[in-house]
Design a protein around this motif. Structure first.
Motif, PDB file in Angstrom:
ATOM      1  N   VAL A  52       9.286  13.992  16.942  1.00  0.00           N
ATOM      2  CA  VAL A  52       9.702  13.503  18.264  1.00  0.00           C
ATOM      3  C   VAL A  52       8.906  12.279  18.685  1.00  0.00           C
ATOM      4  O   VAL A  52       9.308  11.563  19.586  1.00  0.00           O
ATOM      5  CB  VAL A  52       9.584  14.605  19.350  1.00  0.00           C
ATOM      6  CG1 VAL A  52      10.572  15.715  19.074  1.00  0.00           C
ATOM      7  CG2 VAL A  52       8.174  15.133  19.467  1.00  0.00           C
ATOM      8  N   HIS A  53       7.791  12.014  18.019  1.00  0.00           N
ATOM      9  CA  HIS A  53       6.987  10.835  18.349  1.00  0.00           C
ATOM     10  C   HIS A  53       7.657   9.548  17.894  1.00  0.00           C
ATOM     11  O   HIS A  53       7.232   8.473  18.262  1.00  0.00           O
ATOM     12  CB  HIS A  53       5.586  10.941  17.736  1.00  0.00           C
ATOM     13  CG  HIS A  53       4.837  12.133  18.224  1.00  0.00           C
ATOM     14  ND1 HIS A  53       4.335  12.227  19.497  1.00  0.00           N
ATOM     15  CD2 HIS A  53       4.539  13.301  17.622  1.00  0.00           C
ATOM     16  CE1 HIS A  53       3.750  13.390  19.659  1.00  0.00           C
ATOM     17  NE2 HIS A  53       3.859  14.066  18.534  1.00  0.00           N
ATOM     18  N   HIS A  54       8.714   9.650  17.088  1.00  0.00           N
ATOM     19  CA  HIS A  54       9.424   8.474  16.602  1.00  0.00           C
ATOM     20  C   HIS A  54      10.614   8.103  17.470  1.00  0.00           C
ATOM     21  O   HIS A  54      11.351   7.195  17.153  1.00  0.00           O
ATOM     22  CB  HIS A  54       9.894   8.693  15.165  1.00  0.00           C
ATOM     23  CG  HIS A  54       8.769   8.829  14.199  1.00  0.00           C
ATOM     24  ND1 HIS A  54       8.868   9.520  13.033  1.00  0.00           N
ATOM     25  CD2 HIS A  54       7.495   8.375  14.234  1.00  0.00           C
ATOM     26  CE1 HIS A  54       7.718   9.490  12.391  1.00  0.00           C
ATOM     27  NE2 HIS A  54       6.874   8.793  13.100  1.00  0.00           N
ATOM     28  N   ILE A  55      10.823   8.833  18.555  1.00  0.00           N
ATOM     29  CA  ILE A  55      11.938   8.535  19.441  1.00  0.00           C
ATOM     30  C   ILE A  55      11.669   7.209  20.140  1.00  0.00           C
ATOM     31  O   ILE A  55      10.629   7.016  20.756  1.00  0.00           O
ATOM     32  CB  ILE A  55      12.158   9.671  20.460  1.00  0.00           C
ATOM     33  CG1 ILE A  55      12.658  10.900  19.702  1.00  0.00           C
ATOM     34  CG2 ILE A  55      13.122   9.260  21.550  1.00  0.00           C
ATOM     35  CD1 ILE A  55      12.773  12.134  20.534  1.00  0.00           C
ATOM     36  N   GLY A  56      12.619   6.310  20.012  1.00  0.00           N
ATOM     37  CA  GLY A  56      12.449   4.989  20.583  1.00  0.00           C
ATOM     38  C   GLY A  56      13.451   4.700  21.679  1.00  0.00           C
ATOM     39  O   GLY A  56      14.234   5.558  22.100  1.00  0.00           O
ATOM     40  N   LEU A  57      13.433   3.460  22.113  1.00  0.00           N
ATOM     41  CA  LEU A  57      14.294   3.017  23.207  1.00  0.00           C
ATOM     42  C   LEU A  57      15.767   3.241  22.893  1.00  0.00           C
ATOM     43  O   LEU A  57      16.522   3.706  23.745  1.00  0.00           O
ATOM     44  CB  LEU A  57      14.029   1.542  23.521  1.00  0.00           C
ATOM     45  CG  LEU A  57      14.937   0.906  24.563  1.00  0.00           C
ATOM     46  CD1 LEU A  57      14.812   1.627  25.898  1.00  0.00           C
ATOM     47  CD2 LEU A  57      14.612  -0.567  24.696  1.00  0.00           C
ATOM     48  N   SER A  58      16.205   2.912  21.670  1.00  0.00           N
ATOM     49  CA  SER A  58      17.626   3.061  21.348  1.00  0.00           C
ATOM     50  C   SER A  58      18.066   4.519  21.439  1.00  0.00           C
ATOM     51  O   SER A  58      19.182   4.815  21.867  1.00  0.00           O
ATOM     52  CB  SER A  58      17.949   2.468  19.972  1.00  0.00           C
ATOM     53  OG  SER A  58      17.249   3.153  18.959  1.00  0.00           O
ATOM     54  N   ASP A  59      17.180   5.449  21.080  1.00  0.00           N
ATOM     55  CA  ASP A  59      17.488   6.877  21.201  1.00  0.00           C
ATOM     56  C   ASP A  59      17.619   7.283  22.666  1.00  0.00           C
ATOM     57  O   ASP A  59      18.515   8.049  23.038  1.00  0.00           O
ATOM     58  CB  ASP A  59      16.389   7.727  20.540  1.00  0.00           C
ATOM     59  CG  ASP A  59      16.226   7.418  19.064  1.00  0.00           C
ATOM     60  OD1 ASP A  59      17.146   7.706  18.297  1.00  0.00           O
ATOM     61  OD2 ASP A  59      15.155   6.891  18.704  1.00  0.00           O
ATOM     62  N   VAL A  60      16.720   6.785  23.487  1.00  0.00           N
ATOM     63  CA  VAL A  60      16.733   7.108  24.918  1.00  0.00           C
ATOM     64  C   VAL A  60      18.020   6.594  25.565  1.00  0.00           C
ATOM     65  O   VAL A  60      18.677   7.310  26.328  1.00  0.00           O
ATOM     66  CB  VAL A  60      15.487   6.539  25.634  1.00  0.00           C
ATOM     67  CG1 VAL A  60      15.600   6.698  27.147  1.00  0.00           C
ATOM     68  CG2 VAL A  60      14.222   7.206  25.113  1.00  0.00           C
ATOM     69  N   LEU A  61      18.398   5.355  25.236  1.00  0.00           N
ATOM     70  CA  LEU A  61      19.614   4.787  25.821  1.00  0.00           C
ATOM     71  C   LEU A  61      20.868   5.507  25.323  1.00  0.00           C
ATOM     72  O   LEU A  61      21.833   5.674  26.068  1.00  0.00           O
ATOM     73  CB  LEU A  61      19.688   3.284  25.548  1.00  0.00           C
ATOM     74  CG  LEU A  61      18.610   2.454  26.240  1.00  0.00           C
ATOM     75  CD1 LEU A  61      18.731   0.986  25.863  1.00  0.00           C
ATOM     76  CD2 LEU A  61      18.643   2.636  27.749  1.00  0.00           C
ATOM     77  N   TYR A  62      20.851   5.965  24.074  1.00  0.00           N
ATOM     78  CA  TYR A  62      21.972   6.752  23.551  1.00  0.00           C
ATOM     79  C   TYR A  62      22.083   8.067  24.319  1.00  0.00           C
ATOM     80  O   TYR A  62      23.175   8.468  24.729  1.00  0.00           O
ATOM     81  CB  TYR A  62      21.789   7.006  22.052  1.00  0.00           C
ATOM     82  CG  TYR A  62      22.970   7.687  21.417  1.00  0.00           C
ATOM     83  CD1 TYR A  62      24.094   6.949  21.039  1.00  0.00           C
ATOM     84  CD2 TYR A  62      22.980   9.061  21.205  1.00  0.00           C
ATOM     85  CE1 TYR A  62      25.187   7.559  20.459  1.00  0.00           C
ATOM     86  CE2 TYR A  62      24.075   9.685  20.629  1.00  0.00           C
ATOM     87  CZ  TYR A  62      25.174   8.928  20.252  1.00  0.00           C
ATOM     88  OH  TYR A  62      26.254   9.546  19.688  1.00  0.00           O
ATOM     89  N   ALA A  63      20.950   8.727  24.533  1.00  0.00           N
ATOM     90  CA  ALA A  63      20.945   9.984  25.294  1.00  0.00           C
ATOM     91  C   ALA A  63      21.426   9.743  26.726  1.00  0.00           C
ATOM     92  O   ALA A  63      22.181  10.553  27.278  1.00  0.00           O
ATOM     93  CB  ALA A  63      19.545  10.597  25.291  1.00  0.00           C
ATOM     94  N   ALA A  64      21.019   8.621  27.321  1.00  0.00           N
ATOM     95  CA  ALA A  64      21.459   8.294  28.682  1.00  0.00           C
ATOM     96  C   ALA A  64      22.978   8.127  28.728  1.00  0.00           C
ATOM     97  O   ALA A  64      23.631   8.583  29.671  1.00  0.00           O
ATOM     98  CB  ALA A  64      20.764   7.027  29.178  1.00  0.00           C
ATOM     99  N   LYS A  65      23.552   7.494  27.685  1.00  0.00           N
ATOM    100  CA  LYS A  65      25.008   7.347  27.614  1.00  0.00           C
ATOM    101  C   LYS A  65      25.677   8.718  27.526  1.00  0.00           C
ATOM    102  O   LYS A  65      26.666   8.983  28.211  1.00  0.00           O
ATOM    103  CB  LYS A  65      25.415   6.513  26.394  1.00  0.00           C
ATOM    104  CG  LYS A  65      25.353   5.033  26.604  1.00  0.00           C
ATOM    105  CD  LYS A  65      25.892   4.297  25.393  1.00  0.00           C
ATOM    106  CE  LYS A  65      25.775   2.810  25.568  1.00  0.00           C
ATOM    107  NZ  LYS A  65      26.254   2.063  24.401  1.00  0.00           N
ATOM    108  N   LEU A  66      25.142   9.570  26.659  1.00  0.00           N
ATOM    109  CA  LEU A  66      25.711  10.913  26.502  1.00  0.00           C
ATOM    110  C   LEU A  66      25.689  11.692  27.815  1.00  0.00           C
ATOM    111  O   LEU A  66      26.616  12.433  28.124  1.00  0.00           O
ATOM    112  CB  LEU A  66      24.947  11.706  25.438  1.00  0.00           C
ATOM    113  CG  LEU A  66      25.207  11.336  23.978  1.00  0.00           C
ATOM    114  CD1 LEU A  66      24.307  12.153  23.058  1.00  0.00           C
ATOM    115  CD2 LEU A  66      26.670  11.541  23.618  1.00  0.00           C
ATOM    116  N   LEU A  67      24.620  11.526  28.571  1.00  0.00           N
ATOM    117  CA  LEU A  67      24.474  12.241  29.836  1.00  0.00           C
ATOM    118  C   LEU A  67      25.171  11.541  31.006  1.00  0.00           C
ATOM    119  O   LEU A  67      25.222  12.082  32.108  1.00  0.00           O
ATOM    120  CB  LEU A  67      22.979  12.419  30.162  1.00  0.00           C
ATOM    121  CG  LEU A  67      22.193  13.304  29.196  1.00  0.00           C
ATOM    122  CD1 LEU A  67      20.702  13.206  29.485  1.00  0.00           C
ATOM    123  CD2 LEU A  67      22.671  14.751  29.287  1.00  0.00           C
TER     124      LEU A  67
END
Length: 165
Positions: free
Chosen positions: A91-106
């Protein structure tokens, strides 16, 4: 309209921490309208989601690998900002692109997003940014303030006694 300004990066890895250094400098030197939150996002990963949720606009500052020379500054807007999810070792490798993808999903992606990025020179262990990146700090701060002005957000330079309080 509520706006979040988030500086990203790990301040223990030289130029990787530039986003954090920029937002901290803005917070110390400027007094901004109350509808803007200036946030040290550091390496929060998915913990950034609650900071993004409910915001109309999002301005990010980060070290980005543009594949250009160190010190290159680029501004990405909305869908130009990568939002993908990829395999991670931890989970320490989660970056900005992952966060923005999750934001889109939510369904919590702000309607207007900008990313001010700078090509790092060194990601080695160290607390200080390189001379190359340090020499670009004022330009990064200026781009941040200009973007806020485009969004009709006022940020006034504080007098020295105000910023040290």
């Amino acid at each position: 309209m509520v706006t979040a300004v988030i500086g990203l990066g790990n301040i223990l890895l030289r130029d990787e921490g530039v986003g954090v250094h920029v937002v901290n400098a803005v917070r110390e030197r400027f007094s901004c309208s109350p509808e803007v939150e200036i946030i040290d996002g550091g390496t929060l990963g998915l913990d950034l989601l609650p900071l993004i949720e409910g915001k109309d606009r999002l301005l990010l500052v980060d070290a980005i690998d543009f594949g250009k020379e160190p010190g290159y500054i680029g501004v990405l807007r909305d869908d130009q900002i990568p939002s993908t999810i990829s395999a991670k070792l931890s989970v320490h490798h989660i970056g900005l692109s992952d966060v923005l993808y999750a934001a889109k999903l939510l369904g919590v992606t702000p309607s207007d997003m900008r990313l001010i990025g700078i090509q790092p020179e060194s990601l080695e262990v160290g607390l200080d940014v390189t001379e190359c990146i340090g020499g670009k700090m004022e330009e990064l701060i200026g781009l941040l303030i200009i973007t806020l002005k485009e969004w009709k957000i006022e940020c006034a330079l504080q007098s020295p006694h105000e910023s040290s309080a």
